[in-house]
Design a protein around this motif. Structure first.
Motif, PDB file in Angstrom:
ATOM      1  N   GLU A 156      -9.573  -9.498  12.797  1.00 30.84           N
ATOM      2  CA  GLU A 156      -8.541  -8.464  12.872  1.00 30.84           C
ATOM      3  C   GLU A 156      -7.375  -8.868  11.975  1.00 30.84           C
ATOM      4  N   VAL A 157      -7.010  -7.964  11.098  1.00 30.67           N
ATOM      5  CA  VAL A 157      -5.982  -8.254  10.095  1.00 30.67           C
ATOM      6  C   VAL A 157      -4.764  -7.353  10.305  1.00 30.67           C
ATOM      7  N   GLU A 158      -3.591  -7.961  10.242  1.00 28.61           N
ATOM      8  CA  GLU A 158      -2.340  -7.206  10.324  1.00 28.61           C
ATOM      9  C   GLU A 158      -1.549  -7.468   9.040  1.00 28.61           C
ATOM     10  N   ALA A 159      -1.195  -6.407   8.348  1.00 27.51           N
ATOM     11  CA  ALA A 159      -0.475  -6.552   7.080  1.00 27.51           C
ATOM     12  C   ALA A 159       0.814  -5.749   7.097  1.00 27.51           C
ATOM     13  N   TRP A 160       1.788  -6.225   6.312  1.00 23.87           N
ATOM     14  CA  TRP A 160       3.053  -5.519   6.139  1.00 23.87           C
ATOM     15  C   TRP A 160       3.278  -5.314   4.653  1.00 23.87           C
ATOM     16  N   TYR A 161       3.437  -4.065   4.237  1.00 27.19           N
ATOM     17  CA  TYR A 161       3.556  -3.743   2.818  1.00 27.19           C
ATOM     18  C   TYR A 161       4.854  -2.958   2.567  1.00 27.19           C
ATOM     19  N   THR A 162       5.328  -3.017   1.323  1.00 27.44           N
ATOM     20  CA  THR A 162       6.557  -2.303   0.992  1.00 27.44           C
ATOM     21  C   THR A 162       6.330  -1.270  -0.107  1.00 27.44           C
ATOM     22  N   PRO A 163       6.580   0.007   0.167  1.00 24.88           N
ATOM     23  CA  PRO A 163       6.471   1.045  -0.867  1.00 24.88           C
ATOM     24  C   PRO A 163       7.538   0.904  -1.949  1.00 24.88           C
ATOM     25  N   GLN A 164       8.529   0.045  -1.722  1.00 22.50           N
ATOM     26  CA  GLN A 164       9.563  -0.178  -2.737  1.00 22.50           C
ATOM     27  C   GLN A 164       8.985  -0.841  -3.987  1.00 22.50           C
ATOM     28  N   ILE A 165       7.845  -1.510  -3.816  1.00 25.68           N
ATOM     29  CA  ILE A 165       7.119  -2.061  -4.972  1.00 25.68           C
ATOM     30  C   ILE A 165       5.762  -1.360  -4.984  1.00 25.68           C
ATOM     31  N   PRO A 166       5.649  -0.236  -5.696  1.00 24.69           N
ATOM     32  CA  PRO A 166       4.468   0.647  -5.585  1.00 24.69           C
ATOM     33  C   PRO A 166       3.247   0.155  -6.362  1.00 24.69           C
ATOM     34  N   VAL A 167       2.694  -0.971  -5.895  1.00 21.36           N
ATOM     35  CA  VAL A 167       1.430  -1.471  -6.445  1.00 21.36           C
ATOM     36  C   VAL A 167       0.492  -1.729  -5.281  1.00 21.36           C
ATOM     37  N   SER A 168      -0.815  -1.755  -5.557  1.00 19.16           N
ATOM     38  CA  SER A 168      -1.810  -1.925  -4.486  1.00 19.16           C
ATOM     39  C   SER A 168      -2.275  -3.369  -4.347  1.00 19.16           C
ATOM     40  N   HIS A 169      -1.443  -4.308  -4.743  1.00 19.23           N
ATOM     41  CA  HIS A 169      -1.846  -5.712  -4.750  1.00 19.23           C
ATOM     42  C   HIS A 169      -1.441  -6.435  -3.466  1.00 19.23           C
ATOM     43  N   GLY A 170      -2.026  -7.619  -3.306  1.00 20.19           N
ATOM     44  CA  GLY A 170      -1.702  -8.478  -2.185  1.00 20.19           C
ATOM     45  C   GLY A 170      -2.344  -9.831  -2.391  1.00 20.19           C
ATOM     46  N   PRO A 171      -2.042 -10.799  -1.541  1.00 19.52           N
ATOM     47  CA  PRO A 171      -2.614 -12.141  -1.677  1.00 19.52           C
ATOM     48  C   PRO A 171      -4.073 -12.193  -1.220  1.00 19.52           C
ATOM     49  N   MET A 172      -4.764 -13.226  -1.677  1.00 15.45           N
ATOM     50  CA  MET A 172      -6.160 -13.464  -1.275  1.00 15.45           C
ATOM     51  C   MET A 172      -7.027 -12.225  -1.487  1.00 15.45           C
ATOM     52  N   GLU A 173      -7.812 -11.849  -0.472  1.00 14.59           N
ATOM     53  CA  GLU A 173      -8.723 -10.713  -0.602  1.00 14.59           C
ATOM     54  C   GLU A 173      -8.041  -9.372  -0.307  1.00 14.59           C
ATOM     55  N   TYR A 174      -6.778  -9.414   0.048  1.00 11.18           N
ATOM     56  CA  TYR A 174      -6.123  -8.212   0.556  1.00 11.18           C
ATOM     57  C   TYR A 174      -5.516  -7.371  -0.573  1.00 11.18           C
ATOM     58  N   TRP A 175      -5.702  -6.066  -0.469  1.00  9.33           N
ATOM     59  CA  TRP A 175      -5.218  -5.120  -1.474  1.00  9.33           C
ATOM     60  C   TRP A 175      -5.412  -3.710  -0.914  1.00  9.33           C
ATOM     61  N   GLY A 176      -5.052  -2.694  -1.686  1.00  9.62           N
ATOM     62  CA  GLY A 176      -5.408  -1.321  -1.334  1.00  9.62           C
ATOM     63  C   GLY A 176      -4.406  -0.555  -0.508  1.00  9.62           C
ATOM     64  N   LEU A 177      -3.196  -1.090  -0.333  1.00  6.82           N
ATOM     65  CA  LEU A 177      -2.161  -0.372   0.411  1.00  6.82           C
ATOM     66  C   LEU A 177      -1.165   0.263  -0.568  1.00  6.82           C
ATOM     67  N   PRO A 178      -0.417   1.284  -0.116  1.00  7.91           N
ATOM     68  CA  PRO A 178       0.535   1.966  -1.022  1.00  7.91           C
ATOM     69  C   PRO A 178       1.831   1.177  -1.210  1.00  7.91           C
ATOM     70  N   GLY A 179       1.684  -0.094  -1.529  1.00  9.59           N
ATOM     71  CA  GLY A 179       2.836  -0.961  -1.733  1.00  9.59           C
ATOM     72  C   GLY A 179       2.392  -2.413  -1.670  1.00  9.59           C
ATOM     73  N   LEU A 180       3.164  -3.298  -2.286  1.00 11.33           N
ATOM     74  CA  LEU A 180       2.830  -4.724  -2.307  1.00 11.33           C
ATOM     75  C   LEU A 180       2.815  -5.295  -0.891  1.00 11.33           C
ATOM     76  N   ILE A 181       1.779  -6.069  -0.571  1.00 11.52           N
ATOM     77  CA  ILE A 181       1.663  -6.713   0.742  1.00 11.52           C
ATOM     78  C   ILE A 181       2.539  -7.963   0.749  1.00 11.52           C
ATOM     79  N   LEU A 182       3.506  -7.990   1.669  1.00  9.72           N
ATOM     80  CA  LEU A 182       4.428  -9.123   1.751  1.00  9.72           C
ATOM     81  C   LEU A 182       4.083 -10.092   2.878  1.00  9.72           C
ATOM     82  N   GLU A 183       3.336  -9.617   3.851  1.00  6.09           N
ATOM     83  CA  GLU A 183       2.927 -10.491   4.952  1.00  6.09           C
ATOM     84  C   GLU A 183       1.561 -10.060   5.446  1.00  6.09           C
TER      85      GLU A 183
END
Length: 285
Positions: free
Chosen positions: A200-227
């Motif tokens: 089970e994965v919980e992520a926090w992303y910010t639309p203030q940085i409108p990219v679909s990136h994140g650390p490790m295998e995580y990606w695909g959200l409407p904003g950069l994953i910060l946690e």
């Protein structure tokens, strides 16, 4: 003749405009760039064996494993691409780099959300592999909860991902046992095959940085994953630098034997089985 020249001129002009447009798009893509710094912390899980240890012994083990439980990473990104790598750190006890741990740690990772591709450099006992595969598919559930991380307002998202897909670069003896069941355990093995372990994965992303990136295998959200928290590990962004003065060209790793994630897992399992059998043979001898 004049008509032919006009047609030729029109074709040249069209090609020139197309080339100019591509150049401008590449320049725009590279000009929008950022760097996100992450700190990863994992809880120490000693299982039933740990219950027999004193608090002092647990703290000593935790100190020895600090460089595996706490890691620092950097994610460089633009609109379409990202490059994720670990910052080298010294062993807490010996002052040396953790060479054994690197055999099962994630290597430098390149992701391209436009082409749905991921290329990761993995080193296993001195041999370099170039793991080339698709991005990990993630079905995110977007929530309404928000929280502030640094200067950024973040939104919550959750997902359930097969554990093996998140830890494909790692190895455990339980994986080896599950992949090589005894013939007498056929029914039990078939039962296990249906039960896929999920994380089970919980992520926090910010639309203030409108990219679909994140650390490790995580990606695909409407904003950069910060946690992101998954299992016993939490990864938190500690600093973001947008459009740094010194631009970094984001390039995929190029050196290594090309394999898929599944092929890489098979190679690791085979080598570790050989390692185990060789040790068993020496003991019997």
């Amino acid at each position: 003749m004049k008509s032919l020249l006009l047609k030729f001129s029109a074709i040249v002009l069209t090609l020139s405009l197309s080339s100019l447009s591509d150049t401008k798009q590449n320049e725009k893509k590279q000009s929008f760039q950022g760097k996100a710094y992450y700190l990863s912390k994992a809880k120490m899980n000693l299982g039933t064996w740990g219950a027999r240890l004193s608090e002092g012994q647990k703290k000593e083990i935790e100190a020895r494993l600090k460089n595996r439980l706490q890691k620092s990473y950097v994610l460089t990104f633009n609109k379409e691409e990202s490059f994720f790598s670990e910052e080298d750190q010294l062993d807490a006890m010996s002052g040396a780099t953790d060479s054994w741990g690197k055999n099962f740690a994630p290597g430098d990772q390149y992701k391209n959300v436009k082409t749905n591709s991921q290329i990761q450099n993995q080193e296993f006992y001195g041999k370099n592999f170039l793991v080339n595969d698709n991005l990990q598919p993630i079905e995110w559930v977007l929530g309404k909860e928000t929280k502030q991380i640094g200067d950024y307002m973040c939104f919550k998202a959750t997902a359930s991902i097969p554990t093996n897909e998140l830890t494909w670069f790692n190895f455990s003896w339980s994986k080896l046992r599950d992949s090589n069941p005894k013939e007498t355990d056929t029914i039990q093995a078939e039962s296990k095959a249906v039960e896929i372990a999920m994380t089970e994965v919980e992520a926090w992303y910010t639309p203030q940085i409108p990219v679909s990136h994140g650390p490790m295998e995580y990606w695909g959200l409407p904003g950069l994953i910060l946690e992101v928290s998954a299992g016993e590990t939490t990864m938190l962004c500690s600093k973001i630098v947008m459009n740094p003065e010194e631009k970094m060209e984001i390039k995929a790793p190029e050196k290594g034997t090309q394999v898929t994630k599944m092929e890489y897992q098979e190679i690791i399992s085979k080598k570790m089985k050989e390692f185990r059998d060789n040790r068993s043979g020496r003991r019997r001898g």
